[in-house]
Write an enzyme that holds these catalytic residues in place. Structure first.
Site, PDB file in Angstrom:
ATOM      1  N   ALA A   1       0.832  -1.201   0.000  1.00 58.24           N
ATOM      2  CA  ALA A   1       0.000   0.000   0.000  1.00 58.24           C
ATOM      3  C   ALA A   1       0.862   1.244   0.000  1.00 58.24           C
ATOM      4  O   ALA A   1       0.580   2.209  -0.722  1.00 58.24           O
ATOM      5  CB  ALA A   1      -0.940  -0.010   1.199  1.00 58.24           C
ATOM      6  N   GLU A   2       1.939   1.254   0.816  1.00 58.31           N
ATOM      7  CA  GLU A   2       2.874   2.376   0.833  1.00 58.31           C
ATOM      8  C   GLU A   2       4.296   1.897   1.069  1.00 58.31           C
ATOM      9  O   GLU A   2       4.531   0.899   1.760  1.00 58.31           O
ATOM     10  CB  GLU A   2       2.509   3.416   1.911  1.00 58.31           C
ATOM     11  N   THR A   3       5.209   2.645   0.506  1.00 58.84           N
ATOM     12  CA  THR A   3       6.640   2.501   0.741  1.00 58.84           C
ATOM     13  C   THR A   3       7.161   3.886   1.106  1.00 58.84           C
ATOM     14  O   THR A   3       6.771   4.877   0.488  1.00 58.84           O
ATOM     15  CB  THR A   3       7.352   1.990  -0.524  1.00 58.84           C
TER      16      THR A   3
ATOM     17  N   PHE B   1       5.097   6.868  -0.838  1.00 63.76           N
ATOM     18  CA  PHE B   1       4.621   6.494  -2.167  1.00 63.76           C
ATOM     19  C   PHE B   1       3.717   5.270  -2.101  1.00 63.76           C
ATOM     20  O   PHE B   1       4.013   4.296  -1.398  1.00 63.76           O
ATOM     21  CB  PHE B   1       5.801   6.163  -3.094  1.00 63.76           C
TER      22      PHE B   1
ATOM     23  N   HIS C   1      -0.256   4.904   8.647  1.00 68.21           N
ATOM     24  CA  HIS C   1       0.611   3.782   9.025  1.00 68.21           C
ATOM     25  C   HIS C   1       2.040   3.986   8.518  1.00 68.21           C
ATOM     26  O   HIS C   1       2.993   3.579   9.190  1.00 68.21           O
ATOM     27  CB  HIS C   1      -0.016   2.432   8.620  1.00 68.21           C
TER      28      HIS C   1
END
Length: 284
Positions: A51-53, A71, A82
């Site tokens: 979902a995100e980095t 991102f 999160h």
């Protein structure tokens, strides 16, 4: 990006908002992103398919302890919940020392975000101000109701809760209604919808939350800090939630997400546990 340009960088993958390993929302963290281009960051975030980095950098604001860029696989976000907690956890675990004991200051595209550390090591971020907080137009609510598979009258209240991600918050009568939703993503295409409903008195948590993202890659997010931050401001501010509560999220997905909310010191604090499950280096 060619193999000749790759270099080893410290890396962690953190499970956020659960005390159970693999029970929360995973986050990839590149702990030293100096010299990486925006295109390189986006390419790597697309490759992780999480979902995100996040990518940690030295701060440009003298008040901040570090800077983060967040991102998704397709775009950069100014703020997300999160990734904020998971990045702070990874930064501290890697030896980061905050300027002020017990409080970190994270610099992001949305501005400075304060993150406090309690005596047990639990992290909580100060919910950023909502940049859009207003009623939702009736024609949009009709689409939301159709996407949730509910009659329009089942939506007890709704509001735009924008703090980076453009959430529409929906209040239902009960946690059971939230858990029973079977989303129709095409019906609410292009919308990000978070749903919250109260558990009965005596339950392990006060609210049940689910969030649905209906963009080019429709999905249900396991545990969502940004939505919970907006929902807390909305519900505490209107007297429909106590000043301290815990929300569960991810139940339908087999996760055990727990989001702890507390009003204090003029802020809404949104916290949870984080655990590093992968650590080492990544060639990027």
């Amino acid at each position: 990006m060619t193999p000749e340009t790759l270099s080893a960088r410290p890396f962690a993958q953190v499970d956020v908002f659960s005390s159970d390993p693999f029970g929360g929302n995973p986050l990839a963290v590149v702990l030293d992103s100096t010299g990486l281009s925006t295109a390189g960051m986006q390419q790597f975030a697309n490759w992780t398919n999480l979902a995100e980095t996040t990518f940690l950098l030295p701060p440009t604001d003298p008040q901040a302890d570090y800077r983060v860029r967040i991102f998704t696989p397709t775009e950069e976000l100014p703020f997300a919940g999160h990734p904020t907690l998971g990045s702070a956890h990874a930064w501290l675990e890697a030896g980061g020392k905050p300027r002020q004991e017990g409080v970190l200051v994270q610099e992001s595209a949305a501005g400075l975000v304060r993150i406090k550390v309690d005596d047990a090591g639990l992290l909580a971020f100060a919910a950023p101000a909502l940049t859009r907080f207003e009623p939702v137009a009736e024609e949009v609510l009709e689409r939301v109701a159709a996407g949730l598979g509910l009659p329009r009258r089942a939506l007890r209240d709704a509001a735009w809760l924008v703090n980076g991600p453009e959430w529409i918050g929906v209040l239902l009568d009960s946690a059971d209604q939230v858990l029973a939703i079977r989303p129709d993503y095409p019906a609410m295409a292009g919308l990000a919808v978070g749903v919250i409903g109260p558990h009965p008195a005596g339950a392990a948590t006060e609210f049940e939350v689910r969030t649905f993202i209906s963009d080019e890659l429709p999905c249900e997010d396991p545990v969502t800090g940004s939505f919970n931050a907006g929902a807390a401001q909305w519900l505490i501010g209107s007297g429909r939630a106590p000043s301290t509560y815990t929300a569960s999220q991810g139940t339908v997905l087999g996760r055990t997400g727990r989001v702890h909310v507390e009003e204090g010191g003029g802020n809404i604090w949104v916290g949870g546990e984080s655990t590093t499950l992968i650590s080492g280096t990544i060639r990027i």
